[in-house]
Motif scaffolding. Structure first.
Motif, PDB file in Angstrom:
ATOM      1  N   VAL A  26      19.999 -14.669 -23.903  1.00 44.48           N
ATOM      2  CA  VAL A  26      20.514 -13.665 -24.785  1.00 44.48           C
ATOM      3  C   VAL A  26      19.728 -13.404 -26.138  1.00 44.48           C
ATOM      4  O   VAL A  26      19.040 -14.362 -26.478  1.00 44.48           O
ATOM      5  CB  VAL A  26      21.794 -14.141 -25.173  1.00 44.48           C
ATOM      6  CG1 VAL A  26      22.753 -14.071 -24.075  1.00 44.48           C
ATOM      7  CG2 VAL A  26      21.939 -15.705 -25.797  1.00 44.48           C
ATOM      8  N   LYS A  27      19.709 -12.313 -26.526  1.00 42.13           N
ATOM      9  CA  LYS A  27      19.014 -12.024 -27.713  1.00 42.13           C
ATOM     10  C   LYS A  27      19.389 -12.704 -28.980  1.00 42.13           C
ATOM     11  O   LYS A  27      18.685 -13.063 -29.844  1.00 42.13           O
ATOM     12  CB  LYS A  27      19.057 -10.516 -28.076  1.00 42.13           C
ATOM     13  CG  LYS A  27      18.095  -9.719 -26.969  1.00 42.13           C
ATOM     14  CD  LYS A  27      17.895  -8.222 -27.534  1.00 42.13           C
ATOM     15  CE  LYS A  27      17.097  -7.442 -26.570  1.00 42.13           C
ATOM     16  NZ  LYS A  27      17.374  -5.883 -26.826  1.00 42.13           N
ATOM     17  N   ARG A  28      20.662 -13.124 -29.139  1.00 38.01           N
ATOM     18  CA  ARG A  28      21.069 -13.638 -30.414  1.00 38.01           C
ATOM     19  C   ARG A  28      21.981 -14.830 -29.768  1.00 38.01           C
ATOM     20  O   ARG A  28      23.052 -14.996 -29.538  1.00 38.01           O
ATOM     21  CB  ARG A  28      22.230 -12.861 -31.200  1.00 38.01           C
ATOM     22  CG  ARG A  28      21.324 -11.604 -31.778  1.00 38.01           C
ATOM     23  CD  ARG A  28      22.190 -10.763 -32.453  1.00 38.01           C
ATOM     24  NE  ARG A  28      23.112 -10.886 -33.439  1.00 38.01           N
ATOM     25  CZ  ARG A  28      23.851 -10.015 -33.932  1.00 38.01           C
ATOM     26  NH1 ARG A  28      23.969  -8.818 -33.624  1.00 38.01           N
ATOM     27  NH2 ARG A  28      24.536 -10.676 -35.035  1.00 38.01           N
ATOM     28  N   PRO A  29      21.379 -15.968 -29.502  1.00 42.16           N
ATOM     29  CA  PRO A  29      21.816 -17.405 -28.931  1.00 42.16           C
ATOM     30  C   PRO A  29      23.011 -17.757 -29.726  1.00 42.16           C
ATOM     31  O   PRO A  29      23.824 -18.336 -29.166  1.00 42.16           O
ATOM     32  CB  PRO A  29      20.547 -18.390 -28.881  1.00 42.16           C
ATOM     33  CG  PRO A  29      19.416 -17.411 -29.123  1.00 42.16           C
ATOM     34  CD  PRO A  29      19.823 -16.412 -29.796  1.00 42.16           C
ATOM     35  N   ILE A  30      23.031 -17.693 -31.005  1.00 44.40           N
ATOM     36  CA  ILE A  30      24.240 -18.293 -31.821  1.00 44.40           C
ATOM     37  C   ILE A  30      25.441 -17.577 -31.292  1.00 44.40           C
ATOM     38  O   ILE A  30      26.336 -18.432 -31.121  1.00 44.40           O
ATOM     39  CB  ILE A  30      23.894 -17.981 -33.269  1.00 44.40           C
ATOM     40  CG1 ILE A  30      22.590 -18.871 -33.860  1.00 44.40           C
ATOM     41  CG2 ILE A  30      25.111 -18.296 -34.121  1.00 44.40           C
ATOM     42  CD1 ILE A  30      22.813 -20.363 -33.788  1.00 44.40           C
ATOM     43  N   HIS A  31      25.386 -16.345 -30.854  1.00 43.18           N
ATOM     44  CA  HIS A  31      26.781 -15.715 -30.592  1.00 43.18           C
ATOM     45  C   HIS A  31      27.127 -16.313 -29.182  1.00 43.18           C
ATOM     46  O   HIS A  31      28.334 -16.578 -28.943  1.00 43.18           O
ATOM     47  CB  HIS A  31      26.307 -14.092 -30.192  1.00 43.18           C
ATOM     48  CG  HIS A  31      26.907 -13.260 -31.445  1.00 43.18           C
ATOM     49  ND1 HIS A  31      27.003 -12.092 -31.385  1.00 43.18           N
ATOM     50  CD2 HIS A  31      27.081 -13.605 -32.804  1.00 43.18           C
ATOM     51  CE1 HIS A  31      27.226 -11.671 -32.546  1.00 43.18           C
ATOM     52  NE2 HIS A  31      27.112 -12.616 -33.346  1.00 43.18           N
ATOM     53  N   TYR A  32      26.321 -16.726 -28.229  1.00 42.75           N
ATOM     54  CA  TYR A  32      26.429 -17.257 -26.957  1.00 42.75           C
ATOM     55  C   TYR A  32      27.068 -18.467 -27.331  1.00 42.75           C
ATOM     56  O   TYR A  32      28.098 -19.108 -26.700  1.00 42.75           O
ATOM     57  CB  TYR A  32      25.542 -17.162 -25.892  1.00 42.75           C
ATOM     58  CG  TYR A  32      25.546 -18.401 -24.768  1.00 42.75           C
ATOM     59  CD1 TYR A  32      26.566 -17.878 -23.941  1.00 42.75           C
ATOM     60  CD2 TYR A  32      24.750 -19.343 -24.861  1.00 42.75           C
ATOM     61  CE1 TYR A  32      26.597 -19.033 -23.016  1.00 42.75           C
ATOM     62  CE2 TYR A  32      24.756 -20.230 -24.023  1.00 42.75           C
ATOM     63  CZ  TYR A  32      25.762 -19.925 -22.905  1.00 42.75           C
ATOM     64  OH  TYR A  32      26.099 -21.095 -21.916  1.00 42.75           O
ATOM     65  N   CYS A  60      26.806  -7.354 -22.851  1.00 41.52           N
ATOM     66  CA  CYS A  60      25.673  -6.786 -23.696  1.00 41.52           C
ATOM     67  C   CYS A  60      24.524  -7.830 -23.847  1.00 41.52           C
ATOM     68  O   CYS A  60      24.761  -9.120 -23.633  1.00 41.52           O
ATOM     69  CB  CYS A  60      26.379  -6.740 -25.345  1.00 41.52           C
ATOM     70  SG  CYS A  60      25.181  -6.570 -26.555  1.00 41.52           S
ATOM     71  N   PRO A  61      23.306  -7.520 -23.659  1.00 42.00           N
ATOM     72  CA  PRO A  61      22.125  -8.446 -23.670  1.00 42.00           C
ATOM     73  C   PRO A  61      21.963  -9.245 -25.048  1.00 42.00           C
ATOM     74  O   PRO A  61      21.362 -10.040 -25.328  1.00 42.00           O
ATOM     75  CB  PRO A  61      21.013  -7.513 -23.353  1.00 42.00           C
ATOM     76  CG  PRO A  61      21.326  -6.032 -23.635  1.00 42.00           C
ATOM     77  CD  PRO A  61      22.701  -6.180 -23.712  1.00 42.00           C
ATOM     78  N   ASN A  62      22.574  -8.343 -26.341  1.00 37.02           N
ATOM     79  CA  ASN A  62      22.434  -9.089 -27.559  1.00 37.02           C
ATOM     80  C   ASN A  62      23.511 -10.178 -27.833  1.00 37.02           C
ATOM     81  O   ASN A  62      23.191 -11.358 -28.037  1.00 37.02           O
ATOM     82  CB  ASN A  62      22.584  -7.514 -28.455  1.00 37.02           C
ATOM     83  CG  ASN A  62      22.330  -8.288 -29.773  1.00 37.02           C
ATOM     84  OD1 ASN A  62      21.475  -9.004 -30.047  1.00 37.02           O
ATOM     85  ND2 ASN A  62      22.816  -7.616 -30.741  1.00 37.02           N
ATOM     86  N   CYS A  63      24.723  -9.579 -27.657  1.00 41.17           N
ATOM     87  CA  CYS A  63      25.927 -10.445 -28.137  1.00 41.17           C
ATOM     88  C   CYS A  63      26.456 -11.156 -27.101  1.00 41.17           C
ATOM     89  O   CYS A  63      27.422 -11.850 -27.063  1.00 41.17           O
ATOM     90  CB  CYS A  63      26.777  -9.711 -29.138  1.00 41.17           C
ATOM     91  SG  CYS A  63      27.790  -8.364 -28.320  1.00 41.17           S
ATOM     92  N   SER A  64      26.230 -10.693 -25.573  1.00 45.74           N
ATOM     93  CA  SER A  64      26.551 -11.247 -24.333  1.00 45.74           C
ATOM     94  C   SER A  64      28.332 -10.983 -24.363  1.00 45.74           C
ATOM     95  O   SER A  64      28.998 -11.807 -23.623  1.00 45.74           O
ATOM     96  CB  SER A  64      26.217 -12.683 -24.233  1.00 45.74           C
ATOM     97  OG  SER A  64      27.232 -13.524 -25.188  1.00 45.74           O
ATOM     98  N   ARG A  65      28.809  -9.937 -25.185  1.00 45.44           N
ATOM     99  CA  ARG A  65      30.326  -9.744 -25.133  1.00 45.44           C
ATOM    100  C   ARG A  65      30.535  -8.949 -23.705  1.00 45.44           C
ATOM    101  O   ARG A  65      29.439  -7.934 -23.585  1.00 45.44           O
ATOM    102  CB  ARG A  65      30.934  -9.274 -26.167  1.00 45.44           C
ATOM    103  CG  ARG A  65      31.082 -10.625 -26.962  1.00 45.44           C
ATOM    104  CD  ARG A  65      31.222 -10.116 -28.573  1.00 45.44           C
ATOM    105  NE  ARG A  65      32.732  -9.886 -29.012  1.00 45.44           N
ATOM    106  CZ  ARG A  65      33.036  -9.727 -30.128  1.00 45.44           C
ATOM    107  NH1 ARG A  65      31.862  -9.573 -31.198  1.00 45.44           N
ATOM    108  NH2 ARG A  65      34.271  -9.485 -30.465  1.00 45.44           N
ATOM    109  N   GLU A  66      31.682  -8.765 -23.078  1.00 43.32           N
ATOM    110  CA  GLU A  66      32.134  -7.969 -21.859  1.00 43.32           C
ATOM    111  C   GLU A  66      33.043  -6.854 -22.453  1.00 43.32           C
ATOM    112  O   GLU A  66      33.462  -7.049 -23.414  1.00 43.32           O
ATOM    113  CB  GLU A  66      32.287  -9.011 -20.687  1.00 43.32           C
ATOM    114  CG  GLU A  66      31.108  -9.675 -20.410  1.00 43.32           C
ATOM    115  CD  GLU A  66      31.456 -10.456 -19.299  1.00 43.32           C
ATOM    116  OE1 GLU A  66      32.871 -10.789 -18.939  1.00 43.32           O
ATOM    117  OE2 GLU A  66      30.732 -11.510 -18.606  1.00 43.32           O
ATOM    118  N   GLY A  67      33.425  -6.302 -21.171  1.00 48.56           N
ATOM    119  CA  GLY A  67      34.640  -5.275 -21.340  1.00 48.56           C
ATOM    120  C   GLY A  67      34.168  -4.171 -21.593  1.00 48.56           C
ATOM    121  O   GLY A  67      34.849  -3.287 -22.234  1.00 48.56           O
TER     122      GLY A  67
END
Lengths: 271, 271, 271, 271
Positions: B82-88, B249-256
């Protein structure tokens, strides 16, 4: 959360805080009251556990008195805040509020005590004032509207279940006899309610082959008719669309006013 | 099942495989992970059976370590992808993924062990990533949408059931007394929940005639009110029509994200 | 109930009688077969009761052989009646028809016997051919269509229930320990399924206060989520409107043709 | 509550009072009859309790005779009030009315007695005449219309549940053997019905690990399929909109006439 208008009298402010939930202090009061109620219920429960009562009896008694005095103050504040106190005192919640404080005072005079516990537990009913809090209001109303709309159908249904239980219970009393626990018709009816509602304790259970066969039919019947109340409520819920506010009339303290209502629909008082 | 485009970086490919399920390798990864999770849960279960633990303890320990190391590799691959690991890391599944590997490492340091078992069982939550697999996605979403839409009504309902249980439990404590197992109010409340929900263990059951009469009323009540949540969910399900993809999302890995979405609706990243 | 047309061959007549239910003899055959199946199931059941087996063993054996021979004749008549027997033999009902007669013949060769009983009970599945009888057809179809339409949602739901059971079972294993019957995680999971589904045997029940508290939460949870599958099926049933006949294709013996269909929609054969 | 018209004959007035509920005396008669029925049922129940029968046997016998004589008068009044008594005598309620008085008279002749008790309990069925009282009529009709509309689907469903119970019961008989109470196939089927319908007595419960595993699957299955009848009834209830009166035909005493009906739709008699 608009600041209280300067023109309000003390009575009007108290009414807004105690009976409504649209202002900051109104919400704060409701949440504080909720916590007090839950804690006082916890004390009632703890008192019933023999071990706890032996070791912490004095502490629990003291807490009980603290809660009772706070609830008493609240009760008189409510009477002061409404324009027509008689309406509040004889309303459903007025009586519940009184029942929440009476048992402790009566406990001073008599030593019966035991029966007072269950009255004290009724304090929990006051928790339903929380439904005035924000989002929950509309939802609770929709449920209640749906249940009221379906009360006749549900009554017919429950009467049918009760009749079935009585007839089937009598039948099982004849089939099983008293060896398997079916010692009288009322006890057999108790069993058939336990079975029809799919609770199934197992303290009474058929032992003969024919009894088990009839019991199987009763179970499948119960499994089939559980569908009926569900269908009833589903249909009514689909019809129920409530649109009400948390406002209570400052005069007669009744609720259920529409969002755009300017006057109480029961007594004409300005809201 | 289109071939991966040559312009993708390693990070982009990893993201597609691990977080999405629209490509062949994305699906393969999900299925393999599912099997690994199920096998690791089976090992946790087998360890708890005294006989099995005595005879195959070493094998189970070894397998446990194999799974833990594989899950650890997967965890760091996810962070890298993921681009922003913290989010994951701070997302719900990020924490669950960490909890899936931590207990085994902590088990090296301490000897407490027991409480770690239940954390290991949480690995099962990771199975819900399978919902990203094809057809199941939309269905799961519809259910979740319906449940979220009805959460207030269900909360109001469960609060009512809980209040009823407490008041009826207190009542039965007074009626039955401690001979029949109603030794304290909390225990009587436990009984009334067992009865209202139609579970009916039978470890505590009323013995007196009046107690059985009140119990019958409680059962019929429970049978009637089970209709309420069902009606609620039916109505909401009829309203819920979700239309979402498996894209993350490849950046924040959120779905929907909607089927026609070109950018992440949470962070604006191109999908 | 029109008289059979004179131009029909024996094969065509047999097909009409055995596979369809629109003519008098077609209905007669179905009802007779239904009675035979039910009687053969009764024989299987009676054989399992020790007392009955001792006294009437010979009679039951004889009856078993009579039914088996009749079912064997029926099986070969079915193979003869369809144009492409292979399709029938490998169809679902073709295999069930074979399984209905095999166990008795195998029983001659081996003495294992016991496992054959359960296969014989599968004869009951053949009763579902009754759905071809008149009014019941459409109704059964509507149910099946609704269940098929909701199969993904129901799968997601049952997976969730299963996961909850595993996690909650593991939790209760830690809380209760082995004194109250929670001797291993699989056994605790068995308990949590018994509780979540509101079956509630009571063979395993929590004894500690904290265990009973958690169990109460699980019960209320189970009471709440039972609403989900009901809502799913309600919505799908409202959508399902099937309109099919009892006709079966004389060539490939598949069913589900529309009322106004003139040709088999699977193989193009005239109906 | 309009005053009875002076032109009515005695027969017409009796018909209005006994069979209808639109006038004051019609309602009064229904309520009085309801109380009599409930009291007579209470007497039947009390007689079955050994202690009560010993002490108050004579009183109960006397009351029983009072009720029987009142019901006998009512029965002949009903025969007199309708224009074609034969229709009433052979109607459903006509037979129930006769069965309500016969057992006591037969009890004079024979000493069997026991089986007569259950027939006496059938008096309760007469309570359903209360459905003619005001608001409850329409509601009861809607439920009955919905149940009749869904009778085929419910039959198909119950047949499926029964078949599942038989096959799963046979399976559990093989898995568990006779140690855990699965002593014969019919008894195992009894167990599987107890489990599938989520009643769960616990008098028979699987002891082996594999048996508990299969039982878990059966429970989850039962939890899932309970949704089916509920969905069926919900859909039918949404469709059922009945609009009927409490009027009964003075000639053939059949009910269910539309609000604007001027003539009996069964025999053409003016209403």
């Amino acid at each position: 959360m608009r600041p209280p208008l300067p023109k309000q009298t003390l009575q009007e402010r108290l009414h807004e805080i105690i009976f409504e939930a649209d202002t900051f202090w109104g919400k704060f009061f409701d949440v504080a009251l909720l916590l007090l109620i839950l804690m006082s219920i916890a004390v009632v429960m703890l008192e019933s556990i023999t071990d706890v009562a032996l070791h912490y009896g004095v502490w629990l008694k003291t807490l009980e008195w603290v809660f009772t005095i706070l609830f008493t103050i609240e009760y008189f504040a409510r009477i002061y805040a409404v324009k027509r106190p008689i309406h509040y005192i004889y309303s459903f919640f007025g009586i519940v509020d009184l029942l929440a404080i009476l048992p402790t005072y009566i406990g001073l005079l008599t030593t019966g005590g035991h029966a007072l516990t269950v009255i004290r537990a009724l304090r929990l009913v006051r928790v339903f004032r929380i439904f005035k809090l924000g989002r929950y209001l509309g939802e609770g109303r929709v449920l209640i509207v749906a249940l009221i709309a379906s009360r006749f159908k549900i009554t017919v249904f429950l009467l049918t279940v009760l009749s079935l239980s009585i007839i089937l219970g009598t039948l099982m009393y004849l089939i099983e006899g008293s060896e398997s626990g079916f010692t009288s018709i009322p006890r057999s009816i108790y069993w058939s309610i336990v079975t029809l509602t799919t609770v199934g304790y197992g303290d009474i259970a058929p032992q003969t082959s024919f009894g088990q066969f009839v019991a199987s039919l009763i179970m499948i019947l119960g499994y089939g008719i559980i569908a009926v109340p569900t269908g009833i409520v589903s249909v009514e819920l689909a019809n129920a669309h409530a649109n009400v506010t948390t406002k209570a009339c400052p005069n007669c303290s009744r609720e259920g006013h529409d969002q755009d209502a300017k006057f109480c629909k029961y007594c004409g008082e300005e809201l």
